[in-house]
Design a protein around this motif. Structure first.
Motif, short mmCIF file in Angstrom:
data_model
loop_
_atom_site.label_atom_id
_atom_site.label_comp_id
_atom_site.label_asym_id
_atom_site.label_seq_id
_atom_site.Cartn_x
_atom_site.Cartn_y
_atom_site.Cartn_z
N TYR A 8 54.40 -11.33 83.50
CA TYR A 8 53.16 -11.38 84.28
C TYR A 8 53.03 -12.75 84.95
N LEU A 9 52.66 -12.71 86.22
CA LEU A 9 52.34 -13.94 86.95
C LEU A 9 50.83 -14.11 86.98
N LEU A 10 50.35 -15.26 86.46
CA LEU A 10 48.92 -15.52 86.42
C LEU A 10 48.46 -16.22 87.69
N THR A 11 47.14 -16.33 87.85
CA THR A 11 46.59 -16.93 89.07
C THR A 11 46.93 -18.42 89.18
N ASN A 12 47.19 -19.08 88.05
CA ASN A 12 47.57 -20.50 88.10
C ASN A 12 49.07 -20.69 88.29
N ASN A 13 49.75 -19.60 88.63
CA ASN A 13 51.19 -19.61 88.93
C ASN A 13 52.07 -19.77 87.70
N THR A 14 51.49 -19.63 86.52
CA THR A 14 52.29 -19.63 85.31
C THR A 14 52.68 -18.19 84.97
N VAL A 15 53.66 -18.07 84.08
CA VAL A 15 54.20 -16.75 83.72
C VAL A 15 54.05 -16.52 82.22
N TYR A 65 57.95 -9.68 89.18
CA TYR A 65 56.86 -10.00 88.25
C TYR A 65 55.64 -9.16 88.61
N LYS A 66 54.90 -8.75 87.57
CA LYS A 66 53.61 -8.12 87.78
C LYS A 66 52.55 -9.22 87.93
N VAL A 67 51.64 -8.99 88.82
CA VAL A 67 50.56 -9.97 89.04
C VAL A 67 49.39 -9.64 88.11
N TYR A 68 48.96 -10.65 87.36
CA TYR A 68 47.77 -10.49 86.50
C TYR A 68 46.69 -11.40 87.06
N ALA A 69 45.81 -10.80 87.84
CA ALA A 69 44.72 -11.54 88.48
C ALA A 69 43.50 -10.64 88.57
N PRO A 70 42.85 -10.36 87.40
CA PRO A 70 41.71 -9.44 87.38
C PRO A 70 40.63 -9.84 88.39
N THR A 89 40.88 -9.50 91.64
CA THR A 89 41.41 -9.82 92.96
C THR A 89 42.19 -8.63 93.51
N GLU A 90 42.42 -8.61 94.80
CA GLU A 90 43.16 -7.51 95.40
C GLU A 90 44.65 -7.55 95.05
N GLN A 91 45.13 -8.69 94.58
CA GLN A 91 46.54 -8.80 94.19
C GLN A 91 46.81 -8.27 92.79
N ASN A 92 45.77 -8.06 92.00
CA ASN A 92 45.97 -7.65 90.62
C ASN A 92 46.77 -6.33 90.56
N GLY A 93 47.82 -6.33 89.73
CA GLY A 93 48.64 -5.14 89.56
C GLY A 93 49.76 -5.01 90.58
#
Length: 625
Positions: free
Chosen positions: A394-401, A570-575, A577-581
């Motif tokens: 998972y890629l988080l909003t702070n760009n960490t994985v 990577y899956k985006v994890y950004a609850p 936001t439109e990028q989530n998932g």
């Protein structure tokens, strides 16, 4: 003790009695076939010939999966094979082949078959032609690896005089070995059956296909050898005069077109609505497959099977805890062009370098040559009806994985309290063997049959040594080298239409780069890349030992490619936001890729050992070694 003596006495009595029985001594052995018996029966002769077929030499095949990790086609995701990416100074001995014992057996076969009087003429003619085919193929394999070698066409016999010099043959010229292969194919082609349904024995079509390939190789060495004048010997044992190139190309085109004119072979096209699946099926479908010309076959009932599928099946859908060993490189994956006939790297970032977002992993690979998904298992694609689970975390909003260090690892995501899967059951996980460490698995030759990935069953998918598409590509290349670009375009378009291209190439599109590219994507994982790069004298240019970046010009033949790259989803994890998932991709180099490939001038021809040259002082060593 008395019992032991009694038994021994009975044995001695029996031995003594039997040794006095003259009729017993005159009996033929039941476990040994004499030469006389063999050459009275076509069926027994065939058993000898089958053994010769079974020893047909090759460097890369489905029985030698790891050899595909030697160049830039794939990464070996197996801990015991990581060294291949750590010390990539190619050894002079890597593809050595010098098996004159095998040659002697073929020469003996030809001698005895010629002298046989109890075989019917049709059988005898075919057996002789097949043995000559195998002998010429042996010499073709020798010359590809070693250059000119001693040309011996009869079984040699030592007379125990103490003087072996009469058995010592000097090396023939490289051109003389190619000339022998070509002339043998011409001599035997009409003595072989002209039957496309025969796949595992020599046919007229196979003789022509072999002639076309051999002549093309010789022509390339003659033409492009001028680029490596150091790779030559004054006696011609290595190197072919440039003046011979045109005649070889003409011979290759002639043989290719003679095979095409037979009308017996065709490009496989049983699944026109799914051209990627069609391409994959070409290698596994043994029923009325008009593209296969010469194969090594496997049969479940005979116990002769292959473990390619067990070794390389995706781990997430594996039928055993086996698989995942061969990971195609991003270098290869980005070589498949777009369907508008243009080359492009994958646009996983925008012009500023920021991530691009995708609804699913396959979206990135849409609109590409259909051979891509027929050759490579891509993230999100299916195998045996199941979706392959390739994602790196998972890629988080702070760009960490957030990821894990094992297949399907579980962790708690931010804002949640329950563990969930944070990496694919196929990985990729750097350094974890059998995971898709480049982000890809191999698709070609993978058996879709249920049970093929089980140790107790395995697979009977054949290994194709010659197929019709290569013959078409040989014709295209020979035509190009002869200045017949329109004809070359016509041949290339046949193969490309099967790959989904709707815009034909025209004469102006046909370049050396185009020829090289088409062979790379059509023939990946089929034992061609080494021999093609050697004959074009590109090997030391492309694998030059410099730690180069992934090329941005995948359609240029001379672009360096010395390290294995990968592409991880990577899956985006950004609850909220439109990028989530959604999905993003990152280019990587596996940590076990520590040294770039380096092909030296001495690698163009393999090492002739000191032992061989000591036994035969007439053998000169290969250059640059």
């Amino acid at each position: 003790m008395k019992k032991i003596h009694y038994v021994s006495f009975l044995v001695l009595m029996w031995v003594g009695w039997s040794c006095n029985d003259q009729k017993f001594l005159d009996k033929d052995p039941t476990n040994i076939l004499t030469n006389d018996k063999v050459w009275q029966s076509p069926n027994l002769v065939l058993t000898v010939l089958v053994d010769l077929y079974d020893r047909y030499p090759e460097v890369q095949s489905t029985e030698k999966w790891v050899e595909y990790a030697n160049f830039d086609e794939a990464f070996a995701s197996s801990a015991g094979e990581y060294y291949r990416h750590k010390n990539q100074e190619y050894n002079y001995d890597w593809w050595n082949y010098w098996d004159y014992g095998y040659l002697r057996e073929m020469n003996l076969f030809i001698q005895k078959c010629t002298a046989a009087t109890q075989l019917d003429e049709a059988s005898k003619k075919r057996f002789l032609a097949e043995a000559r085919y195998l002998r010429a193929s042996f010499y073709f394999e020798e010359v590809k690896r070693m250059g000119g070698v001693p040309l011996i066409l009869e079984p040699l016999q030592y007379d125990f005089s103490g003087d072996p010099t009469y058995l010592q043959y000097a090396r023939s010229k490289e051109s003389e070995i190619y000339d022998f292969v070509i002339s043998e194919m011409e001599a035997i082609k009409n003595d072989l059956p002209s039957d496309p349904n025969i796949k595992s024995r020599a046919t007229k079509g196979l003789a022509l296909a072999t002639e076309a390939r051999a002549a093309l190789y010789a022509g390339s060495i003659a033409k492009y050898g001028v680029n490596t004048p150091q790779v030559a010997l004054p006696g011609g044992e290595v190197g072919i005069e440039a003046s011979k190139a045109t005649a070889y190309f003409q011979q290759s085109l002639k043989a290719s077109e003679e095979l095409i004119a037979l009308g017996q072979y065709a490009l496989y096209l049983k699944k026109p609505t799914d051209l990627s699946d069609n391409f994959a099926s070409l290698f596994t479908d043994k029923s009325n497959n008009a593209e296969a010309i010469f194969v090594k076959d496997f049969k479940l009932k005979s116990g002769k099977t292959t473990d390619w599928t067990i070794i390389n099946q995706p781990r997430s859908v594996a039928e055993e805890q086996q698989g995942g060993r061969l990971n195609p490189s991003l270098n290869l994956v980005q070589s498949f062009e777009k369907l508008d006939n243009t080359f492009a790297t994958y646009g996983y970032t925008d012009a500023s370098g920021a991530n691009r977002y995708f609804s699913n992993p396959l979206e990135l690979f849409a609109g590409r040559d259909a051979r891509l998904a027929g050759t490579v298992i891509l993230p999100g694609s299916q195998f045996k009806g199941k979706t392959v689970d390739i994602w790196a975390g998972y890629l988080l909003t702070n760009n960490t994985v957030i990821s894990g260090d094992n297949f399907g690892a579980r962790k708690v995501l931010p804002g949640k309290t329950i563990e969930e899967q944070v990496v694919g059951f196929d990985g990729p996980i750097d350094g974890l063997e059998f995971s898709a460490q480049t982000g890809f698995y191999v698709r070609k030759y993978q058996d879709p049959t249920v049970g093929s990935g089980q140790l107790g069953t395995r697979s009977e998918v054949w290994w194709i040594r010659y197929r019709y598409a290569e013959v078409i590509l040989n014709a295209a290349e020979a035509a190009f080298e002869l200045g017949q670009n329109a004809k070359a375009a016509g041949y290339l378009n046949q193969v490309r239409k099967r790959a989904g291209f709707t815009k034909d190439l025209v004469s102006a599109d046909i370049t050396f780069d185009r020829i090289v590219h088409e062979r790379k994507v059509e023939l990946a994982f089929e034992n061609h890349i080494l021999w093609d790069m050697k004959r074009w004298r590109l090997a030391h240019v492309v694998w030059n030992g410099n730690a180069t970046e992934l090329t941005t010009q995948p359609g240029v033949a001379t672009e360096t490619s010395t390290r294995i790259f990968g592409l991880w989803p990577y899956k985006v994890y950004a609850p909220g936001t439109e990028q989530n998932g959604k999905w993003i991709f990152r280019k990587i180099i596996p940590s076990n890729v520590t040294n770039p490939h380096r092909f030296r001038l001495g690698n163009y021809y393999s090492l002739i050992s000191e032992e061989i040259r000591s036994n035969n002082p007439k053998i000169v060593k290969n250059p640059n070694q």
